[in-house]
Design an enzyme around this catalytic site. Sequence first.
Site, short mmCIF file in Angstrom:
data_model
loop_
_atom_site.label_atom_id
_atom_site.label_comp_id
_atom_site.label_asym_id
_atom_site.label_seq_id
_atom_site.Cartn_x
_atom_site.Cartn_y
_atom_site.Cartn_z
N HIS A 49 -4.05 2.45 8.34
CA HIS A 49 -5.17 1.68 7.80
C HIS A 49 -5.34 0.43 8.66
CE1 HIS A 49 -7.75 -0.79 5.48
NE2 HIS A 49 -6.80 -1.64 5.16
N HIS A 109 -8.57 -2.69 10.34
CA HIS A 109 -9.81 -3.42 10.06
C HIS A 109 -10.68 -3.56 11.32
CE1 HIS A 109 -7.59 -5.75 6.57
NE2 HIS A 109 -7.82 -4.48 6.27
N HIS A 115 -14.37 -3.22 3.91
CA HIS A 115 -12.93 -3.48 3.98
C HIS A 115 -12.29 -2.91 5.25
CE1 HIS A 115 -8.70 -2.91 1.96
NE2 HIS A 115 -8.63 -3.32 3.20
N GLU A 164 -18.15 12.33 22.90
CA GLU A 164 -16.73 12.28 22.50
C GLU A 164 -16.55 12.07 21.00
OE1 GLU A 164 -17.91 11.16 25.28
OE2 GLU A 164 -16.58 12.05 26.78
N GLU A 218 0.83 -1.22 0.00
CA GLU A 218 0.00 0.00 0.00
C GLU A 218 0.86 1.27 0.00
OE1 GLU A 218 -3.25 0.10 -0.11
OE2 GLU A 218 -3.86 -1.94 0.37
ZN LIG Z 1 -7.05 -3.55 4.52
#
Ligand SMILES: [Zn+2]
Length: 256
Positions: free
Chosen positions: A131, A133, A203, A162, A108
């Site tokens: 990034h 998940h 994703h 918050e 990435e």
């Molecule tokens: Zn990912």
Amino acid sequence: MAEIERIAEVAGYLWTKGWAERNGGNISVNVTSLMSEEEKTLPALCPAIDLLTPMEVLSNHIFYVTGTGKRMRYVAQDPFANGSLIRISSDGKSYEIIAEQPIVPTSELPSHLMMHNYLRGLGRDIKVVVHTHPTDLIGMTHCKPFLDSEKLTRTLWSMIPESRIIVPKGVGIVPYEIPGTLALAEATIRQLEKHDVVFWEKHGILAVGEDIIECFDAIDTLSKSAQIYMNARMCGYEPEGMTDQQLDDLVPAFGL
Ligand SMILES: [Zn+2]
């Protein structure tokens, strides 16, 4: 470098939160301002690697980047066996790995660098792209009505004050794209014009910021909101949520 320890700390959180199965997720942090002049000129550990598109704004910048196929739980234990420091060339067209081992960066990397290049080009001192998940937040992107930035932001904001305070720009949404593609990176950059946290349909989440702990905090707070929402739904009721007035009152109270 203390910053590397903070990156390892956050990598550990991503794993213990259950947001980083196998080699899921990746991190890049611009550490240029933390390096001495001597460190900035460390010799390359392997030949320069060409970038698909030139990153002129990032000329001579140095990044810590997690390695391709590497697991967050091991980044937490040993960040330099599972990631490396890279230096962008002065023309922005390639990069070299300079420390500590020739660990190949995440696949990435081109996407991360496009985001750093774009945001720095706007004059923003964005140092971090994360990034990951998070199960609960990804779960919400499987629900059609939430594939609307305003609707999703409003729902998450209204679960606890918050969320409104810590994620004041709300969240962006990118419709499903194949992971690792230029199309995903470009669509994300369009969302970063308005938001610092972007949801990728079915994703994951991407967050940008000046500080890695703050990036984690933003995602963690949104995850808390998602859990409150889902817990209420599991108990059989639609959570009432804070009113528009209650949300608006936070703006002057917290200088948002
Ligand atoms: Zn990912």
